[in-house]
Motif scaffolding. Structure first.
Motif, PDB file in Angstrom:
ATOM      1  N   TYR A   6       0.819  -1.212   0.000  1.00  0.00           N
ATOM      2  CA  TYR A   6       0.000   0.000   0.000  1.00  0.00           C
ATOM      3  C   TYR A   6       0.857   1.269   0.000  1.00  0.00           C
ATOM      4  CZ  TYR A   6       0.906   1.171   4.913  1.00  0.00           C
ATOM      5  OH  TYR A   6       1.492   1.552   6.094  1.00  0.00           O
ATOM      6  N   GLN A   7       2.136   1.156   0.442  1.00  0.00           N
ATOM      7  CA  GLN A   7       3.008   2.335   0.452  1.00  0.00           C
ATOM      8  C   GLN A   7       3.208   2.899  -0.953  1.00  0.00           C
ATOM      9  OE1 GLN A   7       3.672  -0.535   1.940  1.00  0.00           O
ATOM     10  NE2 GLN A   7       4.413  -0.235   4.022  1.00  0.00           N
ATOM     11  N   ILE A   8       3.172   2.005  -1.958  1.00  0.00           N
ATOM     12  CA  ILE A   8       3.327   2.466  -3.340  1.00  0.00           C
ATOM     13  C   ILE A   8       2.155   3.353  -3.740  1.00  0.00           C
ATOM     14  CG2 ILE A   8       3.401   1.719  -5.748  1.00  0.00           C
ATOM     15  CD1 ILE A   8       4.986  -0.703  -4.875  1.00  0.00           C
ATOM     16  N   TRP A   9       0.945   2.946  -3.339  1.00  0.00           N
ATOM     17  CA  TRP A   9      -0.229   3.752  -3.687  1.00  0.00           C
ATOM     18  C   TRP A   9      -0.269   5.038  -2.875  1.00  0.00           C
ATOM     19  CZ3 TRP A   9      -1.203   2.149  -8.052  1.00  0.00           C
ATOM     20  CH2 TRP A   9      -1.352   0.810  -8.382  1.00  0.00           C
ATOM     21  N   VAL A  10       0.217   5.010  -1.630  1.00  0.00           N
ATOM     22  CA  VAL A  10       0.280   6.230  -0.831  1.00  0.00           C
ATOM     23  C   VAL A  10       1.193   7.256  -1.501  1.00  0.00           C
ATOM     24  CG1 VAL A  10       1.068   7.203   1.365  1.00  0.00           C
ATOM     25  CG2 VAL A  10      -0.254   5.088   1.349  1.00  0.00           C
ATOM     26  N   ALA A  11       2.298   6.769  -2.098  1.00  0.00           N
ATOM     27  CA  ALA A  11       3.248   7.671  -2.761  1.00  0.00           C
ATOM     28  C   ALA A  11       2.762   8.116  -4.138  1.00  0.00           C
ATOM     29  CB  ALA A  11       4.609   6.978  -2.897  1.00  0.00           C
ATOM     30  N   PHE A  12       1.733   7.464  -4.678  1.00  0.00           N
ATOM     31  CA  PHE A  12       1.287   7.730  -6.044  1.00  0.00           C
ATOM     32  C   PHE A  12       0.939   9.200  -6.294  1.00  0.00           C
ATOM     33  CE2 PHE A  12      -2.243   7.735  -9.205  1.00  0.00           C
ATOM     34  CZ  PHE A  12      -1.496   7.376 -10.314  1.00  0.00           C
ATOM     35  N   PRO A  13       0.142   9.883  -5.429  1.00  0.00           N
ATOM     36  CA  PRO A  13      -0.176  11.292  -5.695  1.00  0.00           C
ATOM     37  C   PRO A  13       1.056  12.190  -5.742  1.00  0.00           C
ATOM     38  CG  PRO A  13      -1.627  10.384  -4.013  1.00  0.00           C
ATOM     39  CD  PRO A  13      -0.533   9.392  -4.228  1.00  0.00           C
ATOM     40  N   TYR A  14       2.031  11.886  -4.890  1.00  0.00           N
ATOM     41  CA  TYR A  14       3.232  12.711  -4.851  1.00  0.00           C
ATOM     42  C   TYR A  14       4.092  12.465  -6.102  1.00  0.00           C
ATOM     43  CZ  TYR A  14       1.633  12.925  -0.049  1.00  0.00           C
ATOM     44  OH  TYR A  14       0.869  13.085   1.066  1.00  0.00           O
ATOM     45  N   PHE A  39       2.892  11.610  -8.956  1.00  0.00           N
ATOM     46  CA  PHE A  39       2.157  12.274 -10.030  1.00  0.00           C
ATOM     47  C   PHE A  39       2.462  13.768 -10.042  1.00  0.00           C
ATOM     48  CE2 PHE A  39      -1.527  14.491 -11.749  1.00  0.00           C
ATOM     49  CZ  PHE A  39      -1.743  13.816 -12.937  1.00  0.00           C
ATOM     50  N   ALA A  40       2.519  14.383  -8.847  1.00  0.00           N
ATOM     51  CA  ALA A  40       2.823  15.810  -8.752  1.00  0.00           C
ATOM     52  C   ALA A  40       4.234  16.104  -9.262  1.00  0.00           C
ATOM     53  CB  ALA A  40       2.667  16.281  -7.308  1.00  0.00           C
ATOM     54  N   VAL A  41       5.187  15.246  -8.897  1.00  0.00           N
ATOM     55  CA  VAL A  41       6.565  15.431  -9.366  1.00  0.00           C
ATOM     56  C   VAL A  41       6.637  15.293 -10.885  1.00  0.00           C
ATOM     57  CG1 VAL A  41       8.894  14.457  -9.311  1.00  0.00           C
ATOM     58  CG2 VAL A  41       7.601  14.706  -7.197  1.00  0.00           C
ATOM     59  N   LEU A  42       5.920  14.303 -11.419  1.00  0.00           N
ATOM     60  CA  LEU A  42       5.898  14.105 -12.872  1.00  0.00           C
ATOM     61  C   LEU A  42       5.299  15.311 -13.582  1.00  0.00           C
ATOM     62  CD1 LEU A  42       6.346  12.224 -15.294  1.00  0.00           C
ATOM     63  CD2 LEU A  42       4.059  11.287 -14.874  1.00  0.00           C
ATOM     64  N   ALA A  43       4.183  15.818 -13.047  1.00  0.00           N
ATOM     65  CA  ALA A  43       3.552  16.994 -13.644  1.00  0.00           C
ATOM     66  C   ALA A  43       4.490  18.192 -13.577  1.00  0.00           C
ATOM     67  CB  ALA A  43       2.246  17.307 -12.923  1.00  0.00           C
ATOM     68  N   LEU A  44       5.218  18.312 -12.469  1.00  0.00           N
ATOM     69  CA  LEU A  44       6.158  19.414 -12.305  1.00  0.00           C
ATOM     70  C   LEU A  44       7.286  19.340 -13.336  1.00  0.00           C
ATOM     71  CD1 LEU A  44       6.646  21.825 -10.407  1.00  0.00           C
ATOM     72  CD2 LEU A  44       8.100  20.337  -9.040  1.00  0.00           C
ATOM     73  N   CYS A  45       7.773  18.131 -13.567  1.00  0.00           N
ATOM     74  CA  CYS A  45       8.855  17.952 -14.534  1.00  0.00           C
ATOM     75  C   CYS A  45       8.397  18.225 -15.956  1.00  0.00           C
ATOM     76  CB  CYS A  45       9.416  16.536 -14.439  1.00  0.00           C
ATOM     77  SG  CYS A  45      10.253  16.169 -12.880  1.00  0.00           S
ATOM     78  N   LEU A  46       7.193  17.828 -16.283  1.00  0.00           N
ATOM     79  CA  LEU A  46       6.700  17.974 -17.650  1.00  0.00           C
ATOM     80  C   LEU A  46       6.351  19.415 -17.999  1.00  0.00           C
ATOM     81  CD1 LEU A  46       4.430  14.798 -17.999  1.00  0.00           C
ATOM     82  CD2 LEU A  46       6.703  15.171 -18.970  1.00  0.00           C
ATOM     83  N   TYR A  47       5.825  20.164 -17.024  1.00  0.00           N
ATOM     84  CA  TYR A  47       5.321  21.496 -17.320  1.00  0.00           C
ATOM     85  C   TYR A  47       6.204  22.616 -16.775  1.00  0.00           C
ATOM     86  CZ  TYR A  47       0.974  19.531 -19.058  1.00  0.00           C
ATOM     87  OH  TYR A  47       0.050  18.858 -19.795  1.00  0.00           O
ATOM     88  N   ARG A  48       7.327  22.251 -16.183  1.00  0.00           N
ATOM     89  CA  ARG A  48       8.191  23.273 -15.599  1.00  0.00           C
ATOM     90  C   ARG A  48       8.669  24.260 -16.659  1.00  0.00           C
ATOM     91  NH1 ARG A  48      13.574  23.766 -15.113  1.00  0.00           N
ATOM     92  NH2 ARG A  48      13.881  21.712 -16.031  1.00  0.00           N
ATOM     93  N   THR A  49       9.051  23.744 -17.819  1.00  0.00           N
ATOM     94  CA  THR A  49       9.573  24.629 -18.870  1.00  0.00           C
ATOM     95  C   THR A  49       8.472  25.432 -19.554  1.00  0.00           C
ATOM     96  OG1 THR A  49       9.464  22.791 -20.440  1.00  0.00           O
ATOM     97  CG2 THR A  49      11.562  23.146 -19.303  1.00  0.00           C
ATOM     98  N   ARG A  50       7.239  24.943 -19.513  1.00  0.00           N
ATOM     99  CA  ARG A  50       6.126  25.642 -20.151  1.00  0.00           C
ATOM    100  C   ARG A  50       5.507  26.686 -19.235  1.00  0.00           C
ATOM    101  NH1 ARG A  50       2.828  20.477 -22.761  1.00  0.00           N
ATOM    102  NH2 ARG A  50       4.646  19.385 -23.621  1.00  0.00           N
ATOM    103  N   SER A  51       5.742  26.537 -17.933  1.00  0.00           N
ATOM    104  CA  SER A  51       5.149  27.444 -16.964  1.00  0.00           C
ATOM    105  C   SER A  51       5.989  28.712 -16.862  1.00  0.00           C
ATOM    106  CB  SER A  51       5.055  26.760 -15.597  1.00  0.00           C
ATOM    107  OG  SER A  51       4.454  27.618 -14.659  1.00  0.00           O
ATOM    108  N   LYS A  52       5.327  29.856 -16.851  1.00  0.00           N
ATOM    109  CA  LYS A  52       6.031  31.138 -16.817  1.00  0.00           C
ATOM    110  C   LYS A  52       5.840  31.777 -15.452  1.00  0.00           C
ATOM    111  CE  LYS A  52       6.612  35.493 -19.294  1.00  0.00           C
ATOM    112  NZ  LYS A  52       6.109  36.365 -20.381  1.00  0.00           N
ATOM    113  N   ALA A  53       6.886  31.705 -14.636  1.00  0.00           N
ATOM    114  CA  ALA A  53       6.838  32.308 -13.306  1.00  0.00           C
ATOM    115  C   ALA A  53       7.199  33.779 -13.409  1.00  0.00           C
ATOM    116  CB  ALA A  53       7.811  31.588 -12.383  1.00  0.00           C
ATOM    117  N   PRO A  54       6.809  34.610 -12.411  1.00  0.00           N
ATOM    118  CA  PRO A  54       7.261  36.012 -12.378  1.00  0.00           C
ATOM    119  C   PRO A  54       8.783  36.073 -12.467  1.00  0.00           C
ATOM    120  CG  PRO A  54       5.555  35.635 -10.741  1.00  0.00           C
ATOM    121  CD  PRO A  54       5.897  34.298 -11.299  1.00  0.00           C
ATOM    122  N   ALA A  55       9.291  36.992 -13.219  1.00  0.00           N
ATOM    123  CA  ALA A  55      10.731  37.047 -13.515  1.00  0.00           C
ATOM    124  C   ALA A  55      11.581  37.145 -12.258  1.00  0.00           C
ATOM    125  CB  ALA A  55      11.019  38.223 -14.441  1.00  0.00           C
ATOM    126  N   CYS A  56      11.115  37.850 -11.236  1.00  0.00           N
ATOM    127  CA  CYS A  56      11.921  38.060 -10.023  1.00  0.00           C
ATOM    128  C   CYS A  56      11.359  37.319  -8.828  1.00  0.00           C
ATOM    129  CB  CYS A  56      12.015  39.550  -9.720  1.00  0.00           C
ATOM    130  SG  CYS A  56      12.904  40.479 -10.978  1.00  0.00           S
TER     131      CYS A  56
END
Length: 463
Positions: A428-436, A438-455
């Motif tokens: 069950y520990q694998i499923w507990v880690a699943f949302p996190y 997923f969040a890391v994967l989403a962060l890696c995929l969209y990090r370059t497409r996301s435009k943060a404030p310059a400063c």
């Protein structure tokens, strides 16, 4: 109450009898066990309760009179039969009479297959009889186009003309090829309806962890005595067992904070008792009419903080995009030096923005512990703050995008509990880690497409 049983001790008739109602009411398990101990019966796993008489709305159970059963077997049977509708109860009684059952194990097994039988208690509406038989033989459901073509009266006449029915005191029953298969081994009771339980936990011994052993099903909150009996019946040592969360009726944040490897079963049970004492309905403010909308109706059964969170999204988006204050905030994030040259107080604007964001973060934390349950436990946030940071990047730093990202991450977080219940071979520990993950994967995929404030994140020192 489904039935009440008069119980005695076969070895000591002079000890008298006790009359107990079933299903056992919440909080009555210990007192019932205490009365049975007065007769020197009711030991965990022992079939020492002699049934002298049974009365109630399930008269077929009178076939158990004169037999000895375990108290927990009667308790389980009462819970299961209480969940039956009128037709299921009629089919159950008719099949029990047809099969001439006299062993409580068979009565328990019958609860899982009696739905395959057709019982006729009223011959005045043959169309309803035929349609009910059609549903019974098709697993309880039918395609709309096929259902509209069903001739109920003709189906009923064909059923009756087959001559396979058996007349019982509870109606004419047709078994439709039903076979009574073993679901109860005499030690580990099958799953039961959760009812008002908050957690359904499967327990097995440490030695059985690598095998597909039948688990013991625990429904919390429960009496400590009831849990002890369930484990003792299955010869499971409480100090050497493995637990798995199967189903729950708790908010995801609180369920995620439960560590079945570190937290003791008694602590989890104590927590469930405290939660069960709370009135959740007092916290919610449903909106009439809107709450009746299919699927989306649950959006209109929120707490005050829930409604506020949804309202703040368009309000914040409007302020940031359409007002001078919003333009100032965005400009300070993009080019603070330029803003300072124009006479804008950069540090004050940044501090006020941080205070506003911190206020919303605190409101979110308060909602988890007070808006949903009015209950706090250490670790109930379970790292959701880091997922929020990922949602900000995934949502491209816009209020609407962040809201949609939070909804997506929340859905994935809820999905993990369904996966835990259906995948017994995966830790069950694998499923507990699943949302996190997923969040890391989403962060890696969209990090370059996301435009943060310059400063963003850069300190400002006025020169």
């Amino acid at each position: 109450m489904m039935f009440k049983a008069v119980i005695g001790n076969r070895q000591h008739e002079d000890y008298g009898v006790v009359t107990l109602p079933f299903p056992v009411k919440d909080g009555d398990y210990d007192s019932d066990c205490e009365m049975l101990r007065g007769l020197d019966v009711g030991e965990a796993g022992a079939r020492d309760c002699c049934i002298r008489e049974i009365e109630g709305s399930v008269p077929v159970l009178k076939q158990l009179e004169g037999t000895c059963v375990a108290f927990d077997e009667l308790r389980w049977l009462g819970v299961q039969l209480d969940a039956f509708d009128k037709y299921e109860l009629a089919a159950y009684q008719a099949m029990a009479a047809k099969l001439d059952l006299h062993d409580v194990k068979d009565f328990i097994d019958l609860t899982f297959c009696c739905q395959q039988a057709t019982v006729i208690t009223d011959f005045s509406d043959l169309d309803a009889v035929g349609r009910r038989h059609y549903l019974t033989t098709h697993g309880g459901c039918a395609v709309k186009s096929e259902w509209e073509c069903v001739d109920g009266q003709e189906t009923a006449l064909l059923l009756l003309s087959g001559g396979n029915g058996t007349v019982t005191p509870y109606g004419v029953v047709f078994d439709n090829g039903m076979r009574l298969e073993q679901r109860y081994d005499g030690h580990r009771l099958p799953p039961e309806p959760m009812g008002d339980a908050l957690l359904e936990i499967a327990a097995i011994s440490a030695a059985e962890a690598e095998m597909e052993a039948t688990p013991v099903w625990l429904y919390l909150p429960a009496s400590d005595n009831q849990i002890e009996h369930a484990l003792k019946r299955a010869s499971i040592d409480p100090q050497a067992m493995r637990l798995r969360l199967s189903h729950y009726d708790l908010p995801g944040e609180l369920a995620a904070a439960i560590d079945l490897e570190q937290d003791s079963l008694s602590d989890i049970n104590r927590m469930c008792r405290a939660i069960a004492c709370l009135d959740k309905q007092e916290l919610h403010m449903p909106i009439p009419l809107l709450r009746e909308i299919p699927v989306l109706g649950t959006l209109f059964e929120q707490t005050a903080v829930g409604y506020l969170a949804f309202l703040l999204v368009p309000l914040t988006a409007f302020v940031l995009k359409r007002t001078r204050i919003g333009l100032t905030v965005r400009s300070v994030g993009e080019n603070p030096r330029c803003c300072d040259a124009l006479g804008i107080h950069v540090m004050r604007t940044r501090y006020l923005s941080v205070l506003y964001g911190s206020m919303l973060a605190g409101l979110g934390g308060a909602f988890v512990s007070m808006g949903q349950l009015s209950f706090f436990t250490v670790g109930m946030i379970a790292g959701r703050g880091y997922m929020t940071l990922a949602a900000i990047v995934f949502g491209n730093y816009t209020p609407w995008g962040i809201m949609l990202a939070c909804v997506l991450f929340g859905a994935v977080s809820s999905l993990q509990y369904m996966l835990q219940a259906t995948s017994t071979l995966i830790p069950y520990q694998i499923w507990v880690a699943f949302p996190y993950l997923f969040a890391v994967l989403a962060l890696c995929l969209y990090r370059t497409r996301s435009k943060a404030p310059a400063c963003s994140g850069q300190p400002f020192v006025r020169k």
